[in-house]
Design a protein around this motif. Structure first.
Motif, mmCIF file in Angstrom:
data_model
loop_
_atom_site.group_PDB
_atom_site.id
_atom_site.type_symbol
_atom_site.label_atom_id
_atom_site.label_comp_id
_atom_site.label_asym_id
_atom_site.label_seq_id
_atom_site.Cartn_x
_atom_site.Cartn_y
_atom_site.Cartn_z
ATOM 1 N N GLU A 203 0.827 -1.200 0.000
ATOM 2 C CA GLU A 203 0.000 0.000 0.000
ATOM 3 C C GLU A 203 0.863 1.253 0.000
ATOM 4 O OE1 GLU A 203 -2.614 2.159 3.245
ATOM 5 O OE2 GLU A 203 -3.616 0.308 2.601
ATOM 6 N N GLU A 204 0.599 2.124 -0.977
ATOM 7 C CA GLU A 204 1.275 3.421 -1.039
ATOM 8 C C GLU A 204 0.513 4.460 -0.236
ATOM 9 O OE1 GLU A 204 4.257 4.424 -2.670
ATOM 10 O OE2 GLU A 204 4.477 2.246 -2.553
ATOM 11 N N GLY A 205 -0.771 4.211 -0.059
ATOM 12 C CA GLY A 205 -1.557 5.157 0.722
ATOM 13 C C GLY A 205 -3.040 5.011 0.434
ATOM 14 N N LYS A 206 -3.844 5.523 1.348
ATOM 15 C CA LYS A 206 -5.283 5.543 1.140
ATOM 16 C C LYS A 206 -5.629 6.665 0.162
ATOM 17 C CE LYS A 206 -6.128 2.461 4.404
ATOM 18 N NZ LYS A 206 -6.581 1.099 4.077
ATOM 19 N N LEU A 207 -6.649 6.436 -0.639
ATOM 20 C CA LEU A 207 -7.160 7.470 -1.518
ATOM 21 C C LEU A 207 -8.423 8.067 -0.902
ATOM 22 C CD1 LEU A 207 -6.692 5.573 -4.895
ATOM 23 C CD2 LEU A 207 -5.237 7.382 -3.965
ATOM 24 N N ARG A 208 -8.714 9.300 -1.251
ATOM 25 C CA ARG A 208 -9.882 9.964 -0.662
ATOM 26 C C ARG A 208 -11.140 9.136 -0.893
ATOM 27 N NH1 ARG A 208 -10.463 15.596 -3.127
ATOM 28 N NH2 ARG A 208 -12.258 15.669 -1.744
ATOM 29 N N GLU A 211 -13.875 5.450 -7.573
ATOM 30 C CA GLU A 211 -14.453 6.113 -8.741
ATOM 31 C C GLU A 211 -15.546 7.099 -8.331
ATOM 32 O OE1 GLU A 211 -14.420 3.571 -12.676
ATOM 33 O OE2 GLU A 211 -15.108 2.322 -11.004
ATOM 34 N N ASN A 212 -16.221 6.804 -7.221
ATOM 35 C CA ASN A 212 -17.276 7.667 -6.685
ATOM 36 C C ASN A 212 -17.046 7.876 -5.191
ATOM 37 O OD1 ASN A 212 -19.097 7.742 -9.157
ATOM 38 N ND2 ASN A 212 -18.915 5.541 -8.825
ATOM 39 N N PRO A 213 -17.531 8.991 -4.640
ATOM 40 C CA PRO A 213 -17.264 9.314 -3.228
ATOM 41 C C PRO A 213 -17.694 8.250 -2.233
ATOM 42 C CG PRO A 213 -18.094 11.238 -4.376
ATOM 43 C CD PRO A 213 -18.225 10.096 -5.336
ATOM 44 N N LYS A 214 -18.668 7.415 -2.568
ATOM 45 C CA LYS A 214 -19.143 6.410 -1.617
ATOM 46 C C LYS A 214 -18.249 5.170 -1.561
ATOM 47 C CE LYS A 214 -22.238 4.581 -5.180
ATOM 48 N NZ LYS A 214 -23.620 4.433 -5.621
ATOM 49 N N GLN A 215 -17.237 5.087 -2.444
ATOM 50 C CA GLN A 215 -16.398 3.897 -2.532
ATOM 51 C C GLN A 215 -15.042 4.128 -1.868
ATOM 52 O OE1 GLN A 215 -17.489 3.880 -6.981
ATOM 53 N NE2 GLN A 215 -16.751 1.797 -6.647
ATOM 54 N N GLU A 216 -14.681 3.243 -0.917
ATOM 55 C CA GLU A 216 -13.350 3.314 -0.310
ATOM 56 C C GLU A 216 -12.305 2.850 -1.322
ATOM 57 O OE1 GLU A 216 -13.046 1.202 3.325
ATOM 58 O OE2 GLU A 216 -14.616 2.342 4.336
ATOM 59 N N ALA A 217 -11.085 3.382 -1.209
ATOM 60 C CA ALA A 217 -10.043 3.013 -2.174
ATOM 61 C C ALA A 217 -8.664 3.222 -1.579
ATOM 62 C CB ALA A 217 -10.190 3.831 -3.454
#
Length: 506
Positions: A203-208, A211-217
């Motif tokens: 893992e390089e890091g969490k993303l905000r 593809e959509n705000p409701k999806q964790e990434a």
């Protein structure tokens, strides 16, 4: 209480050892770790002294001893285990802090085989797995980032079983990642593939969000790959999003493939699909042509250029909103110009690197793995009375390279090294073509070259293209009705080349 410390990554190990000593732990250690914490003034006992057995075989055997693993693995609440270790003079080891030989580092250095083999850790993973298996009784520490929290919990006496299990999870994930790298190495060296497909990601890091705000990434990297996205440099801008990275992957790959032909290219891209691609006499020329190829879709998109962006080009690019600008390099004046739009992501990418020869799709528990579509279309067969001239041939080659990066069904039309229209993602090939003409009603397509990612099932695309002045077509061929399209080309004075190589992208 005893703690065994043996680390390759020695960040913070002195402070961690001091903290453990202050809590009453007797410290055991090996090699370089022992020397480092002893230098820091920590009282430490060497593992050879503890086991009564010397390190041997050039360090291959150090901690592989019953006095070590018995002290880690025995269950403190099982009387037979307690009696056994007591009978053999084995004492409890309550905390193990280990990280592994730097196999990943030597892999990135492309070290010779002997060096790679010597950097396969044996004792470290064994210590980690032993400790993690007995996590209820042994704290397993594998990440220097956890040192401070662990010391705090120990000082407060608040090391809950759930936290111990969390550390065990990290430990097993660590060894799994490590073994995946080694498995990949041996598969590459032997040229053989195992039935077990293992690929370790870090893992390089969490993303905000996804593809959509409701999806964790999150963003992960493959340590085995050294490609366009392996070490790009972010010179300016907001954090890259899920969609930015996904789009950047396609833009960099297409720009990189064109780069290998020689010349300066600009790739405009939106939603992982090229919208304008151009070859230019200069970086400015390439960008301007790329922009005018589709000055609507490029807004809010990504631009990749395989050259150095200068101030003039930067000022031109700043006239619209672009999410990401990726280039081989940037002049100081260009960076100053881009600083006027501080949120624009400015990335430096090495387009001389090779693309990855693997494509993976995850399908609800099933994984499809294939070779990447990287082979050149070098088996041209002219099947019409008219042959393409030199300029048309160059445009056909250019159009097909772009076509590879467009969602199927894909049609790309090019003239003089600039895309005039790109149609993709349609369920019918004729719709993909018609979308180009419908979306670009003012473009003169006379003398242009057309590429299709797969064969024409009917002659309708040829006849539609001829109405707009297309003069040359390239496609894989292979339809039972190929001759219908060939005949239509001959009727309309269009040259057609068959490659025998399809470029579906789903």
């Amino acid at each position: 209480m005893k703690a065994l410390l043996s680390v390759t990554d020695k960040r913070g190990i002195e402070e961690f050892a001091k903290g453990l000593e202050a809590l009453g732990y007797e410290i055991l250690s090996t090699g370089g770790t022992l020397a480092k914490i002893k230098e820091a003034g920590v009282s430490v006992k060497g593992i050879e002294e503890y086991t009564g057995f010397p390190e041997m075989l050039e360090g291959r055997v150090k901690t592989l001893h019953p006095k070590v693993h018995g002290g880690i693995l025995y269950k403190r609440d099982v009387s037979s285990h307690v009696e056994t270790v007591k009978e053999h003079g084995i004492e409890a080891i309550d905390l193990v802090c280990v990280n592994l030989y730097d196999f990943e580092g030597v892999l990135k250095q492309k070290a010779p085989r002997e060096a790679m083999i010597e950097n396969i850790d044996i004792g470290g993973p064994t210590l980690i797995r032993s400790s993690a298996k007995n996590y209820k009784n042994v704290l397993i520490v594998t990440d220097p980032e956890d040192y401070e929290e662990i010391l705090t919990k120990l000082q407060k006496g608040e090391v809950e079983e759930e936290y111990r299990m969390e550390l065990a999870m990290k430990a097993f994930s660590n060894t799994a990642y490590y073994d995946a790298m080694i498995s990949r190495y041996f598969q590459e060296e032997t040229g053989k593939k195992s039935k077990y497909f293992t690929i370790g990601m870090k893992e390089e890091g969490k993303l905000r969000y996804g593809e959509n705000p409701k999806q964790e990434a999150a963003h992960y990297t493959d340590p085995y790959v050294d490609s366009y996205l392996s070490d790009f440099e972010i010179l300016q801008g907001k954090e890259l999003s899920f969609n930015n990275l996904n789009d950047l992957n396609t833009a960099a790959a297409l720009c990189g493939e064109l780069h290998k032909q020689g010349g300066v290219y600009a790739v405009g891209l939106k939603h992982a699909t090229p919208c304008g691609v151009a070859k230019g006499e200069s970086v400015y020329d390439a960008y301007e042509k790329c922009f005018h190829a589709d000055d609507v879709s490029i807004f809010g998109g990504i631009v990749a250029i395989n050259g150095t962006i200068n101030e003039k080009t930067a000022a031109k690019m700043n006239e619209i909103f672009l999410e990401v600008i990726a280039a081989k390099d940037f002049s100081e004046e260009a960076l100053k110009e881009f600083s006027k739009k501080k949120n624009t992501r400015i990335l430096k990418i090495d387009f001389d690197k090779m693309p990855v020869d693997m494509d993976i799709k995850y399908l609800n528990g099933e994984v499809l793995v294939q070779q990447a579509d990287l082979e050149e279309d070098d088996k041209w067969e002219v099947v019409t009375k008219k042959s393409p001239d030199i300029e048309e041939s160059l445009d056909l080659q250019f159009a097909m390279k772009v076509c590879k990066y467009v969602k199927s069904n894909a049609i790309v039309i090019v003239k003089d090294g600039v895309t005039l229209g790109i149609g993709g993602g349609q369920t019918s090939r004729i719709w993909a073509l018609e979308s180009i003409f419908n979306n670009h009603p003012d473009v003169d397509f006379t003398g242009s070259a057309l590429a299709s990612d797969a064969f024409f099932p009917f002659d309708d695309c040829v006849r539609e293209a001829s109405k707009h002045g297309v003069s040359a077509i390239i496609q894989p061929g292979g339809s039972i009705k190929d001759q219908d399209s060939v005949k239509a080309c001959d009727e309309k004075g269009i040259s057609m080349v068959l490659t025998g190589s399809r470029h579906f992208k789903h």
